[in-house]
Design an enzyme around this catalytic site. Structure first.
Site, PDB file in Angstrom:
ATOM      1  N   ALA A 240      25.212 -11.168  36.522  1.00  0.00           N
ATOM      2  CA  ALA A 240      24.398  -9.964  36.371  1.00  0.00           C
ATOM      3  C   ALA A 240      22.906 -10.292  36.294  1.00  0.00           C
ATOM      4  O   ALA A 240      22.498 -11.461  36.289  1.00  0.00           O
ATOM      5  CB  ALA A 240      24.839  -9.198  35.134  1.00  0.00           C
ATOM      6  N   HIS A 241      22.097  -9.229  36.204  1.00  0.00           N
ATOM      7  CA  HIS A 241      20.648  -9.396  36.231  1.00  0.00           C
ATOM      8  C   HIS A 241      20.129 -10.212  35.049  1.00  0.00           C
ATOM      9  O   HIS A 241      20.602 -10.103  33.929  1.00  0.00           O
ATOM     10  CB  HIS A 241      19.933  -8.043  36.301  1.00  0.00           C
ATOM     11  CG  HIS A 241      20.262  -7.096  35.195  1.00  0.00           C
ATOM     12  ND1 HIS A 241      19.727  -5.835  35.127  1.00  0.00           N
ATOM     13  CD2 HIS A 241      21.065  -7.212  34.118  1.00  0.00           C
ATOM     14  CE1 HIS A 241      20.180  -5.219  34.058  1.00  0.00           C
ATOM     15  NE2 HIS A 241      20.999  -6.037  33.435  1.00  0.00           N
ATOM     16  N   ASN A 242      19.133 -11.062  35.354  1.00  0.00           N
ATOM     17  CA  ASN A 242      18.433 -11.885  34.370  1.00  0.00           C
ATOM     18  C   ASN A 242      19.316 -12.927  33.689  1.00  0.00           C
ATOM     19  O   ASN A 242      18.923 -13.515  32.675  1.00  0.00           O
ATOM     20  CB  ASN A 242      17.746 -11.015  33.309  1.00  0.00           C
ATOM     21  CG  ASN A 242      16.636 -10.153  33.889  1.00  0.00           C
ATOM     22  OD1 ASN A 242      16.872  -8.999  34.255  1.00  0.00           O
ATOM     23  ND2 ASN A 242      15.446 -10.708  34.011  1.00  0.00           N
ATOM     24  N   SER A 260      21.255 -10.845  31.106  1.00  0.00           N
ATOM     25  CA  SER A 260      20.347 -11.589  30.228  1.00  0.00           C
ATOM     26  C   SER A 260      21.023 -12.671  29.393  1.00  0.00           C
ATOM     27  O   SER A 260      20.416 -13.215  28.470  1.00  0.00           O
ATOM     28  CB  SER A 260      19.579 -10.632  29.301  1.00  0.00           C
ATOM     29  OG  SER A 260      18.788  -9.739  30.064  1.00  0.00           O
TER      30      SER A 260
END
Length: 348
Positions: A240-242, A260
């Site tokens: 997923a993102h980051n 994250s």
């Protein structure tokens, strides 16, 4: 193409036990061996097949002790599994050699920078400002978006996608259906539904990364999602993102890491594992299959279950869980005995 045991041993720095002129032209599992094939033995559970296999040559570790003389020629090597990998790489390069040239059916922007000896297959797309490194192979229907950068000696198999602005390092492999740089899952709840949060960062693969079929590495909300050097992602993995995945970590199929989260180096994540967002997984952490991690995990841990427990604690808990039906019956019986004793005491 045929190879002799002597030639193979020289390539692997191994030692031949048996006929150094024995020849092979293909590979086979040791339990399915056939004449003209080479097999390997690294797991002791398969040792019995060494004496029954029909393979002409078998790779074995130098410290392996035979119980009797096998019919196959043996090649002693430091690590049979690693040696097999070297031979398979050589074989793969022979049967599927690197191609060169740009197909007239490919769509390649005039502003794209294309390195030396690159192959771009029919119906592949390379958009404006993209950079493709030397010796990279881009197969049919692959897509490289505007301003994306692909390093040298990469392979993008059919229908793989690198979105705009994203970065792929050197010697990376993207299998069919894999996506680098799709939007992260960012939405803000409102009284009327969910408003999309634009994902303005990028996704980056460092050198020597391989991602399997239908695996996704999402672009970040801001900054970048990073998959570090040497990481191997199986099919159908979600990053997923980051997220940051540390060097040389391996992740098995159908696993997912939420936004994250930071995963350390040399981790091993079993299939169908799930890791929640905004936590940190230390270095050399091993997650058993179907593990759910919901909190920070320190270095050098072996965990399993949901929520994740230490491996030994999970095994002990599993034993107790299986005993719960019998324990419930025993507790019910004890409750009845207690009630009976209470009744007798009250009569007195």
């Amino acid at each position: 193409m045929d190879f002799t045991a002597k030639q193979i041993a020289q390539f692997l720095s191994g030692q031949v036990l048996g006929d150094e002129n024995a020849t092979v032209s293909t590979f086979a599992k040791i339990e399915e061996g056939k004449p003209g094939a080479i097999s390997f033995l690294s797991n002791p559970k398969y040792a019995e097949y060494l004496y029954t296999t029909q393979s002409s040559i078998v790779l074995v570790n130098r410290d392996f002790k035979t119980e009797k003389q096998p019919s196959a020629t043996l090649i002693l090597v430091d690590n049979a599994y690693e040696s097999l990998a070297k031979l398979l790489t050589l074989y793969s390069q022979a049967v599927n050699p690197k191609r060169q040239g740009i197909s007239p059916l490919a769509s390649v922007s005039e502003s794209a920078q294309i390195g030396k000896d690159v192959f771009i297959g029919p119906f592949a797309v390379v958009e404006d400002g993209a950079v493709i490194g030397d010796n990279t192979q881009i197969y049919s229907h692959a897509f490289v978006g505007q301003g994306a950068r692909i390093g040298a000696d990469c392979i993008l198999y059919p229908n793989s996608t690198v979105y705009y602005g994203c970065i792929v390092g050197n010697r990376c492999t993207m299998h069919s259906g894999s996506v680098v740089g799709a939007d992260g899952f960012g939405f803000a709840p409102t009284p009327h539904g969910y408003d999309k949060i634009p994902q303005i960062g990028i996704a980056q693969l460092e050198d020597d990364v391989e991602i399997g079929a239908n695996t996704c590495v999402d672009r970040s909300t801001m900054g970048r999602t990073i998959v570090r050097k040497g990481v191997k992602l199986d099919n159908m993995v979600q990053i997923a993102h980051n997220v940051e995945v540390g060097e040389n970590t391996v992740i098995s199929a159908q696993s997912g890491i939420a936004g994250s989260t930071k995963v350390g180096q040399w981790c091993m994540i079993g299939g169908q594992s799930g890791i929640t967002g905004h936590i940190k997984i230390g270095n050399k952490v091993n997650l058993g299959a179907k593990t759910g991690v919901i909190s920070n995990t320190p270095d050098n841990q072996n965990v399993m279950g949901y929520p994740a427990l230490g491996y030994r604690d999970f095994l002990r808990s599993s034993v107790v869980f299986r005993q719960l039906p019998d324990m419930q019956k025993e507790i019910s019986a004890l409750q009845k005995e207690i009630e009976s004793l209470k009744a007798k005491l009250e009569e007195k």
